[in-house]
Motif scaffolding. Structure first.
Motif, PDB file in Angstrom:
ATOM      1  N   ARG A 253       0.772  -1.158  -0.143  1.00  0.00           N
ATOM      2  CA  ARG A 253      -0.018   0.017   0.118  1.00  0.00           C
ATOM      3  C   ARG A 253       1.011   1.254  -0.114  1.00  0.00           C
ATOM      4  O   ARG A 253       1.977   1.275   0.508  1.00  0.00           O
ATOM      5  N   ALA A 254       0.432   2.212  -0.761  1.00  0.00           N
ATOM      6  CA  ALA A 254       0.989   3.615  -0.931  1.00  0.00           C
ATOM      7  C   ALA A 254       1.058   4.164   0.668  1.00  0.00           C
ATOM      8  O   ALA A 254      -0.007   4.057   1.489  1.00  0.00           O
ATOM      9  N   THR A 255       1.892   5.208   0.958  1.00  0.00           N
ATOM     10  CA  THR A 255       1.961   5.892   2.280  1.00  0.00           C
ATOM     11  C   THR A 255       1.585   7.359   1.957  1.00  0.00           C
ATOM     12  O   THR A 255       2.228   7.621   1.047  1.00  0.00           O
TER      13      THR A 255
ATOM     14  N   VAL B  73      -3.175   8.784  -3.720  1.00  0.00           N
ATOM     15  CA  VAL B  73      -2.623   7.264  -4.218  1.00  0.00           C
ATOM     16  C   VAL B  73      -2.695   7.065  -5.873  1.00  0.00           C
ATOM     17  O   VAL B  73      -1.927   6.584  -6.333  1.00  0.00           O
TER      18      VAL B  73
ATOM     19  N   SER C 225      -0.190   8.791  -7.663  1.00  0.00           N
ATOM     20  CA  SER C 225       1.315   8.295  -7.553  1.00  0.00           C
ATOM     21  C   SER C 225       1.300   7.111  -8.571  1.00  0.00           C
ATOM     22  O   SER C 225       2.568   6.775  -8.974  1.00  0.00           O
ATOM     23  N   ARG C 226       0.396   6.271  -8.775  1.00  0.00           N
ATOM     24  CA  ARG C 226       0.383   5.173  -9.512  1.00  0.00           C
ATOM     25  C   ARG C 226       0.509   5.696 -10.929  1.00  0.00           C
ATOM     26  O   ARG C 226       1.032   4.844 -11.636  1.00  0.00           O
TER      27      ARG C 226
ATOM     28  N   SER D 272       4.246   8.652  -0.665  1.00  0.00           N
ATOM     29  CA  SER D 272       3.870   8.885  -2.198  1.00  0.00           C
ATOM     30  C   SER D 272       3.379  10.084  -2.141  1.00  0.00           C
ATOM     31  O   SER D 272       3.210  10.418  -3.556  1.00  0.00           O
TER      32      SER D 272
ATOM     33  N   LYS E 191       5.521  15.563  -7.408  1.00  0.00           N
ATOM     34  CA  LYS E 191       5.085  14.671  -6.657  1.00  0.00           C
ATOM     35  C   LYS E 191       3.631  14.910  -6.330  1.00  0.00           C
ATOM     36  O   LYS E 191       3.654  16.072  -6.030  1.00  0.00           O
TER      37      LYS E 191
ATOM     38  N   ALA F   8      -4.636   3.144   1.889  1.00  0.00           N
ATOM     39  CA  ALA F   8      -3.405   3.808   2.139  1.00  0.00           C
ATOM     40  C   ALA F   8      -2.815   3.564   3.447  1.00  0.00           C
ATOM     41  O   ALA F   8      -3.842   3.238   4.469  1.00  0.00           O
TER      42      ALA F   8
END
Length: 340
Positions: free
Chosen positions: A18-20, A331, A334-335, A124, A309, A44
């Motif tokens: 999982r993203a943070t 999230v 970021s993907r 992320s 970002k 997340a």
């Protein structure tokens, strides 16, 4: 077909890790509730930034002290400060040097501290704005994270989701720009539309149909403001011929099929637009709030576009449910690419 919320989209795919996401206002009750929901639903993992004591108190009130996936970072006593001071000084480059004491104070600011967690690869993306102003959120993001290499400026979109009891024809839409650029020129308006169309594709998983909005439809009025929209529309058609875009259109022409049919002919957008591009910030901001408060739509955003970002803003009137969804948006950004 019903459009899924970002958190629902994420549930359809389960990545190995999982993203943070960092929440820069970690002690705000809405942030805590939204973050707990994001963790419980697998959206997340979360870093809550702020006073450890205050965050613990809010977590205790929310019954979330034992929820896995939540981490607290208190800038006042963080062991990461020396590293962050070094990174901050590198980012400043040849600008006028600040005293060590001032730099120490700056990197302990929760917004800057949170962005530095992202900058150094520990998360992320970051989310704030439930308490802070949009200008502070944006200024920090540009300073610490920077703009994407292919983005001339940063703009924003709102994701607009209709209520369950909506009238026939109501649909999920993207509104832009409702949060940042007060009076974009034609070139900027075209870029906003390009970014918003990409956001719709990624965050709503459907084909964007872009309406360039005005108080005029196809020459029904003449004014310099109308000319700007026409010029932006022509630029989009030239640079992105595959994009479904039309303008200039009044909102009813863009949204309502019967009106679109009466006022235009042969348009792939009129009456079925799902990406609404407003000519200026006055129109966009006013309209998204009317859609939200009178139309009952859920507004997720503002989602920032054009950063290196992910860093996203929240309305200061946000709810815990909207916090969860903006975490999910971050999230997804970021993907799928960050300069959308």
């Amino acid at each position: 077909m019903k459009t899924l919320f970002p958190s629902q989209l994420l549930k359809q795919t389960k990545p190995e890790r999982r993203a943070t996401i960092v929440m820069s206002e970690g002690s705000d009750p809405r942030i805590v509730l939204g973050s707990l929901a994001a963790c419980r639903e697998g959206v997340a993992e979360i870093i809550l930034v702020g006073s450890r004591k205050e965050i613990f108190t809010e977590l205790n009130h929310a019954g979330g002290n034992q929820v896995s996936g939540i981490r607290i970072e208190d800038p006042s006593d963080s062991p990461q400060i020396p590293k962050f001071v070094s990174v901050f000084n590198q980012l400043r480059g040849n600008k006028e040097q600040l005293t060590e004491e001032i730099v120490q104070q700056k990197v302990r600011d929760p917004l800057i501290f949170s962005a530095l967690l992202v900058r150094t690869g520990q998360a992320s993306g970051t989310v704030g704005g439930a308490v802070s102003t949009s200008s502070r959120i944006l200024r920090t993001a540009i300073t610490i994270l920077g703009k994407a290499t292919d983005a001339p400026f940063v703009s924003s979109v709102f994701l607009m989701y209709p209520p369950a009891n909506a009238l026939p024809g109501a649909r999920a839409m993207v509104y832009a720009d409702c949060g940042l650029l007060p009076d974009p020129n034609a070139e900027q308006l075209a870029q906003i539309a390009k970014q918003a169309a990409n956001a719709f594709s990624v965050l709503m998983c459907d084909t964007p149909r872009v309406a360039m909005l005005s108080f005029s439809t196809k020459g029904s009025a003449r004014h310099a403001h109308v000319n700007k929209v026409i010029e932006a529309t022509n630029q989009l058609k030239e640079t992105m011929p595959e994009l479904l875009v039309d303008g200039e259109l009044q909102f009813d022409t863009a949204f309502a099929p019967d009106v679109g049919e009466r006022k235009t002919s042969g348009s792939d957008v009129a009456g079925q637009a799902n990406v609404m591009i407003f000519p200026n910030l006055d129109a966009g901001n006013i309209c998204y709030k009317i859609t939200q408060h009178l139309g009952g739509y859920t507004a997720v955003g503002p989602v920032l576009q054009g950063l290196a970002k992910p860093a996203n803003d929240l309305s200061r009137g946000c709810t815990a449910a909207e916090v969860k969804e903006i975490i999910a948006v971050t999230v997804l950004q970021s993907r799928h690419g960050l300069s959308m």
